[in-house]
Structures are given as C-alpha cells and as structure tokens.
Design a protein around this motif. Structure first.
Motif, PDB file in Angstrom:
ATOM      1  N   VAL A 189       0.767  -1.175  -0.048  1.00 27.99           N
ATOM      2  CA  VAL A 189       0.025  -0.035   0.064  1.00 27.99           C
ATOM      3  C   VAL A 189       0.781   1.256  -0.188  1.00 27.99           C
ATOM      4  CG1 VAL A 189      -1.743   1.412   1.352  1.00 27.99           C
ATOM      5  CG2 VAL A 189      -2.068  -1.053   1.081  1.00 27.99           C
ATOM      6  N   SER A 190       0.892   2.117  -1.101  1.00 30.79           N
ATOM      7  CA  SER A 190       1.661   2.977  -1.305  1.00 30.79           C
ATOM      8  C   SER A 190       1.200   4.309  -0.434  1.00 30.79           C
ATOM      9  CB  SER A 190       2.028   3.448  -2.839  1.00 30.79           C
ATOM     10  OG  SER A 190       0.619   4.101  -3.113  1.00 30.79           O
ATOM     11  N   ASN A 191       1.947   5.294  -0.303  1.00 30.01           N
ATOM     12  CA  ASN A 191       1.629   6.553   0.371  1.00 30.01           C
ATOM     13  C   ASN A 191       0.472   7.121  -0.314  1.00 30.01           C
ATOM     14  OD1 ASN A 191       3.374   6.129   2.426  1.00 30.01           O
ATOM     15  ND2 ASN A 191       4.964   7.321   1.640  1.00 30.01           N
ATOM     16  N   SER A 192       0.579   7.246  -1.474  1.00 29.25           N
ATOM     17  CA  SER A 192      -0.584   7.704  -2.330  1.00 29.25           C
ATOM     18  C   SER A 192      -2.001   7.026  -2.076  1.00 29.25           C
ATOM     19  CB  SER A 192      -0.216   7.931  -3.710  1.00 29.25           C
ATOM     20  OG  SER A 192      -0.233   6.365  -4.552  1.00 29.25           O
ATOM     21  N   LYS A 193      -1.823   5.751  -1.840  1.00 22.01           N
ATOM     22  CA  LYS A 193      -3.023   4.702  -1.607  1.00 22.01           C
ATOM     23  C   LYS A 193      -3.545   5.338  -0.063  1.00 22.01           C
ATOM     24  CE  LYS A 193      -2.648   0.862  -4.678  1.00 22.01           C
ATOM     25  NZ  LYS A 193      -2.371  -0.629  -4.577  1.00 22.01           N
ATOM     26  N   ARG A 194      -2.655   5.302   0.718  1.00 24.90           N
ATOM     27  CA  ARG A 194      -2.953   5.553   2.116  1.00 24.90           C
ATOM     28  C   ARG A 194      -3.419   7.092   2.221  1.00 24.90           C
ATOM     29  NH1 ARG A 194      -0.160   3.157   6.407  1.00 24.90           N
ATOM     30  NH2 ARG A 194       1.606   1.760   5.892  1.00 24.90           N
ATOM     31  N   ILE A 195      -3.194   7.922   1.461  1.00 22.35           N
ATOM     32  CA  ILE A 195      -3.944   9.227   1.466  1.00 22.35           C
ATOM     33  C   ILE A 195      -5.124   9.470   0.995  1.00 22.35           C
ATOM     34  CG2 ILE A 195      -3.778  11.584   0.476  1.00 22.35           C
ATOM     35  CD1 ILE A 195      -0.671  11.504   0.315  1.00 22.35           C
ATOM     36  N   LYS A 196      -5.568   8.578   0.095  1.00 26.07           N
ATOM     37  CA  LYS A 196      -7.014   8.356  -0.603  1.00 26.07           C
ATOM     38  C   LYS A 196      -7.808   7.394   0.488  1.00 26.07           C
ATOM     39  CE  LYS A 196      -5.472   8.010  -5.493  1.00 26.07           C
ATOM     40  NZ  LYS A 196      -5.523   7.249  -6.696  1.00 26.07           N
ATOM     41  N   MET A 197      -7.179   6.560   1.253  1.00 28.95           N
ATOM     42  CA  MET A 197      -7.878   6.037   2.102  1.00 28.95           C
ATOM     43  C   MET A 197      -8.210   6.886   3.286  1.00 28.95           C
ATOM     44  SD  MET A 197      -5.640   2.437   2.100  1.00 28.95           S
ATOM     45  CE  MET A 197      -6.347   1.606   3.372  1.00 28.95           C
ATOM     46  N   ILE A 198      -7.210   7.837   3.810  1.00 24.48           N
ATOM     47  CA  ILE A 198      -7.383   8.670   4.781  1.00 24.48           C
ATOM     48  C   ILE A 198      -8.646   9.557   4.404  1.00 24.48           C
ATOM     49  CG2 ILE A 198      -6.442  10.411   6.373  1.00 24.48           C
ATOM     50  CD1 ILE A 198      -3.929   8.805   6.144  1.00 24.48           C
ATOM     51  N   SER A 199      -8.317   9.997   3.226  1.00 25.40           N
ATOM     52  CA  SER A 199      -9.293  11.139   2.784  1.00 25.40           C
ATOM     53  C   SER A 199     -10.863  10.563   2.526  1.00 25.40           C
ATOM     54  CB  SER A 199      -9.161  11.426   1.215  1.00 25.40           C
ATOM     55  OG  SER A 199      -9.968  12.383   0.849  1.00 25.40           O
ATOM     56  N   GLU A 200     -11.045   9.270   2.233  1.00 25.11           N
ATOM     57  CA  GLU A 200     -12.415   8.333   2.224  1.00 25.11           C
ATOM     58  C   GLU A 200     -12.695   8.237   3.752  1.00 25.11           C
ATOM     59  OE1 GLU A 200     -15.555   6.190   1.949  1.00 25.11           O
ATOM     60  OE2 GLU A 200     -14.442   7.087   0.352  1.00 25.11           O
ATOM     61  N   LEU A 201     -12.225   7.862   4.538  1.00 25.55           N
ATOM     62  CA  LEU A 201     -12.598   7.774   5.936  1.00 25.55           C
ATOM     63  C   LEU A 201     -13.029   8.995   6.488  1.00 25.55           C
ATOM     64  CD1 LEU A 201     -13.404   5.724   8.238  1.00 25.55           C
ATOM     65  CD2 LEU A 201     -10.961   5.938   8.937  1.00 25.55           C
ATOM     66  N   SER A 202     -12.158   9.910   6.441  1.00 27.61           N
ATOM     67  CA  SER A 202     -12.563  11.321   7.127  1.00 27.61           C
ATOM     68  C   SER A 202     -13.888  11.800   6.274  1.00 27.61           C
ATOM     69  CB  SER A 202     -11.439  12.195   6.990  1.00 27.61           C
ATOM     70  OG  SER A 202     -11.237  12.657   5.609  1.00 27.61           O
ATOM     71  N   ASN A 203     -13.971  11.751   4.806  1.00 22.91           N
ATOM     72  CA  ASN A 203     -15.180  12.268   4.400  1.00 22.91           C
ATOM     73  C   ASN A 203     -16.538  11.494   4.825  1.00 22.91           C
ATOM     74  OD1 ASN A 203     -16.388  13.469   1.961  1.00 22.91           O
ATOM     75  ND2 ASN A 203     -17.053  11.647   1.668  1.00 22.91           N
ATOM     76  N   SER A 204     -16.426  10.207   4.971  1.00 24.51           N
ATOM     77  CA  SER A 204     -17.445   9.167   5.541  1.00 24.51           C
ATOM     78  C   SER A 204     -18.103   9.475   6.912  1.00 24.51           C
ATOM     79  CB  SER A 204     -17.125   7.755   5.331  1.00 24.51           C
ATOM     80  OG  SER A 204     -16.272   7.385   6.324  1.00 24.51           O
ATOM     81  N   ILE A 205     -17.212  10.140   7.614  1.00 17.75           N
ATOM     82  CA  ILE A 205     -17.633  10.215   9.024  1.00 17.75           C
ATOM     83  C   ILE A 205     -17.708  11.740   9.460  1.00 17.75           C
ATOM     84  CG2 ILE A 205     -16.433   8.065   9.656  1.00 17.75           C
ATOM     85  CD1 ILE A 205     -14.282  10.020  11.284  1.00 17.75           C
TER      86      ILE A 205
END
Length: 294
Positions: free
Chosen positions: A133-149
């Motif tokens: 899992v690259s850093n760019s993927k992590r950023i997308k994942m963090i963005s997704e979770l923060s948006n969802s909550i």
C-alpha cells in the motif's frame, strides 16, 4: 468453510489487533484508556470487521492490511457509539446490555475517549504496516474515511436523526438518515479495502457501493427490528423513545420485506462482479447476517 467459522476467525483476529493497538498507548492506568478499552470491548459483534475481511478475500488484499483497516473502522464505530449515548445526544444509559461509557466513567472522560478513538483510527490507517500500500493509496484511504464520518457522512446522519426525534418522519427521510448515519461507514469499510487493492475501476467501485449501502441500510432496519420489543416495553412503562424507525412507521412485516429487498439488491450487485471476482465469501456474509432475524 461455513461462514460462522470464518466469522469466529475474523472476530478473534480483530480483537487481538485492537487489544494490541490499545495496549501500546501511554497512560494505561488512566481513566481515559480504561474508558476507551471499555467501549471497544463492550460486546461488539465485529460485523464491520467481518465485512472488511470478507471483502479483502474477494479482492485478494493482504490480511495485514485488512487488520489495519478493520481496526480503523472499529475505532470509528466505537467512538460514534460513545458520543451517541451521551446525554446531549440520545441520552442512553445502556449499550449492548452494559452501562454506557458516560455512566461508568463520566461525561467528560467519555467525550475525550470518543475523541481519542477517532484520532487513533487515523493514526492506525496512516502509520500501520500495510504491504504493497503506497503512500498515495494511504492518502486516498484517509480521505475516504474522513469524508465518510464528517459533515458529509456519519455526523450529518446523526444530526438529521436528532432533528427528526420529535417529528413525524416519512420513509424517504428515514432512509436518508439511515444512509448517512449507518450505511456510509459500511460503504467506507468496503471502499478502504478496494482502495488498498491492486484494482481500480469506477464501475467496480460503483457496484461495491450499491452492495455495501444496501447491506448497511438492511443492517439498520434489522437492528430496529431487534430493538422493537425493547421499545414496546419502554412504551408500556411510559418511557419516551424515538420513533423514527422502520418498524414504528410501517410495522414489522413490511420492515422485514424491505430488508429482503435490500439484501436481494446486495446479492445482485455481487452477481455483477462474478466475472472478475469470486464473491462467495461476501455472499456467505449476507446470508449469515440475514439469519439474525430469522
């Protein structure tokens, strides 16, 4: 393998992960840490984690990565329940048959425990080892979770729910509340797995969104049904309860029919993925959840 056996494996695995993460934190003897642990280990069924692991098996994601995603989702879920029970929110003294966090540890400590669990979720997602899992993927994942909550996800769902507590609610409005309050986090759990995988197709992600939101909405109605008997007792005891649930608006029979429609929609979404993926594990998960009300 029968899904119940897989479920037990998933549940044991995520509990070990959560236990490990929480035990690595400082101030272990503080009431803050005690309140965090009390809430995380207060009888959760870990169905959201099971959804993560089952989706990961379908998408062929490394299980170490799934551990981190599951922990993040569980910490977010626990934080939301702590805050949801507070006197300024739903004012519930019990959760899963135990006294609520704020009853045991006080409002201020519970508020901070919820805050700490939310930040811990993002700490896990940003720092835990996730193979491939690259850093760019992590950023997308963090963005997704923060948006969802946040204000466009779970929080707006909770706010809409509070506003509707003293009003007559139609089914369209109730579904909107359930979508943001419950289904959005379920959708995010699946999306985080997809974003961590080696797949990327907007059409596949859209299909998974249909699957996860349908599952999330059905899950909420199912919980409403399971709570219905308790609510009936509360009514008989002249306690004030919120009535913005499917059973209270359309009755049990129509609520069960709605659940079946939503589960069918989930199955049809998975069927669309069969060309590229073996979706049997997720199909077993749906059947496993359905049995909760049979």
């Amino acid at each position: 393998m029968h899904f119940f056996h897989l479920y037990k494996i998933y549940k044991n695995r995520i509990n070990k992960k959560l236990f490990h993460v929480l035990n690595q934190l400082p101030f272990q003897k503080s009431n803050l840490l005690r309140a965090m642990k009390y809430s995380v280990f207060s009888g959760s069924k870990r169905l959201r984690s099971s959804l993560v692991y089952a989706t990961g098996e379908v998408l062929r994601v490394n299980i170490i990565t799934l551990d981190a995603i599951s922990a993040s989702i569980e910490f977010i879920h626990s934080y939301s329940l702590i805050h949801d029970d507070l006197p300024c929110m739903d004012d519930d003294n019990f959760r899963r048959g135990k006294i609520s966090c704020h009853i045991k540890y006080g409002e201020s400590t519970s508020l901070l425990a919820g805050d700490a669990l939310q930040s811990l979720a993002f700490n896990v997602l940003s720092t835990n080892f996730m193979p491939n899992v690259s850093n760019s993927k992590r950023i997308k994942m963090i963005s997704e979770l923060s948006n969802s909550i946040g204000s466009s996800g779970m929080c707006i769902g909770q706010k809409l729910d509070l506003e509707a507590a003293t009003e007559e609610v139609n089914l369209s409005r109730l579904e909107t509340i359930n979508f943001y309050k419950t289904a959005y986090l379920m959708r995010s759990a699946v999306r985080l797995v997809y974003l961590s995988s080696n797949n990327f197709s907007k059409s596949e992600l859209s299909i998974l969104d249909v699957f996860s939101t349908s599952l999330g909405l059905a899950f909420q109605i199912q919980d409403d049904i399971l709570d219905f008997k308790k609510d009936t007792v509360d009514i008989e005891n002249n306690k004030i309860i919120r009535k913005n649930t499917y059973p209270s608006i359309i009755g049990l029979d129509k609520s069960r029919k709605k659940i079946k429609q939503l589960y069918k929609k989930s199955f049809l979404a998975l069927y669309s993925l069969k060309k590229n993926f073996n979706t049997s594990t997720l199909e077993k998960l749906i059947k496993f959840i359905i049995k909760r009300i049979e």
